[in-house]
Write a protein that holds these residues in place. Structure first.
Motif, PDB file in Angstrom:
ATOM      1  N   THR A 137       0.838  -1.201   0.000  1.00  0.00           N
ATOM      2  CA  THR A 137       0.000   0.000   0.000  1.00  0.00           C
ATOM      3  C   THR A 137       0.872   1.250   0.000  1.00  0.00           C
ATOM      4  O   THR A 137       0.605   2.208  -0.731  1.00  0.00           O
ATOM      5  N   LYS A 141       3.817   1.493  -1.226  1.00  0.00           N
ATOM      6  CA  LYS A 141       4.419   1.592  -2.568  1.00  0.00           C
ATOM      7  C   LYS A 141       3.421   2.186  -3.563  1.00  0.00           C
ATOM      8  O   LYS A 141       3.789   3.000  -4.409  1.00  0.00           O
ATOM      9  N   GLN A 142       2.157   1.807  -3.467  1.00  0.00           N
ATOM     10  CA  GLN A 142       1.146   2.382  -4.356  1.00  0.00           C
ATOM     11  C   GLN A 142       0.987   3.876  -4.096  1.00  0.00           C
ATOM     12  O   GLN A 142       0.823   4.662  -5.037  1.00  0.00           O
ATOM     13  N   ASP A 196       3.936   5.569  -5.665  1.00  0.00           N
ATOM     14  CA  ASP A 196       3.755   5.668  -7.121  1.00  0.00           C
ATOM     15  C   ASP A 196       2.791   6.796  -7.487  1.00  0.00           C
ATOM     16  O   ASP A 196       3.009   7.528  -8.456  1.00  0.00           O
ATOM     17  N   ALA A 197       1.728   6.957  -6.713  1.00  0.00           N
ATOM     18  CA  ALA A 197       0.778   8.044  -6.954  1.00  0.00           C
ATOM     19  C   ALA A 197       1.446   9.402  -6.746  1.00  0.00           C
ATOM     20  O   ALA A 197       1.208  10.349  -7.502  1.00  0.00           O
ATOM     21  N   LEU A 247      -5.361   9.266  -5.582  1.00  0.00           N
ATOM     22  CA  LEU A 247      -5.642   8.120  -4.717  1.00  0.00           C
ATOM     23  C   LEU A 247      -7.130   8.061  -4.433  1.00  0.00           C
ATOM     24  O   LEU A 247      -7.788   9.099  -4.348  1.00  0.00           O
TER      25      LEU A 247
END
Length: 158
Positions: free
Chosen positions: A57, A59-60, A63-64, A102
């Motif tokens: 989570t 890492k996501q 990335d965002a 997000l």
């Protein structure tokens, strides 16, 4: 006479049904030993999967934040002292949730608590410094650059 003794012995064995108490106890002891070995292993697997899902989570979210900096800030991380991007809440128009990078609400998988804030901190050279997730129920949960980029939680995390 031998034939009669053999018939009696065979007839007794044919009338016996079920297991003896010793056989049942042996099976119960074996199952107990297997349970003692297996339960801690299963607990470790569950704990490790929770840690891994939290890092995924983070890492996501990282990335965002990179997408946000690339598109909104024209890829400029070179701000004195680095750059910090806020994660939430959705009501804030300058946060990742507020700008649609997000989903809101976003949940921390290990506790199922909604992520209500936090930040992604970048170094002046554009490398990741720290991802902090705030659920509002406990202290913000920091994830180091090594954890996020490798996808593996630090061994000291609980």
């Amino acid at each position: 006479m031998l034939a009669q003794a053999m018939k009696r012995r065979l007839s007794k064995e044919e009338n016996q049904k079920g297991f003896t108490l010793i056989e049942l106890l042996a099976v119960i002891v074996i199952l107990g030993i297997i349970a003692v070995i297996a339960i801690p292993m299963i607990t470790n697997v569950i704990s490790n999967s929770r840690k891994d899902s939290d890092v995924a989570t983070a890492k996501q979210i990282y990335d965002a934040a990179r997408l946000y900096v690339t598109s909104e800030k024209e890829g400029k991380f070179a701000v004195s002292g680095g750059l910090s991007v806020t994660i939430g809440p959705k009501a804030t128009t300058t946060s990742l949730m507020g700008m649609g990078y997000l989903d809101s609400p976003l949940y921390l998988p290990s506790t199922k608590a909604a992520i209500v804030g936090g930040s992604v901190s970048f170094n002046p050279d554009g490398s990741l410094n720290l991802v902090t997730l705030d659920t509002g129920t406990t202290d913000p949960d920091p994830f180091t650059a090594t954890e996020v980029l490798s996808g593996e939680p630090a061994s000291s995390r609980q």
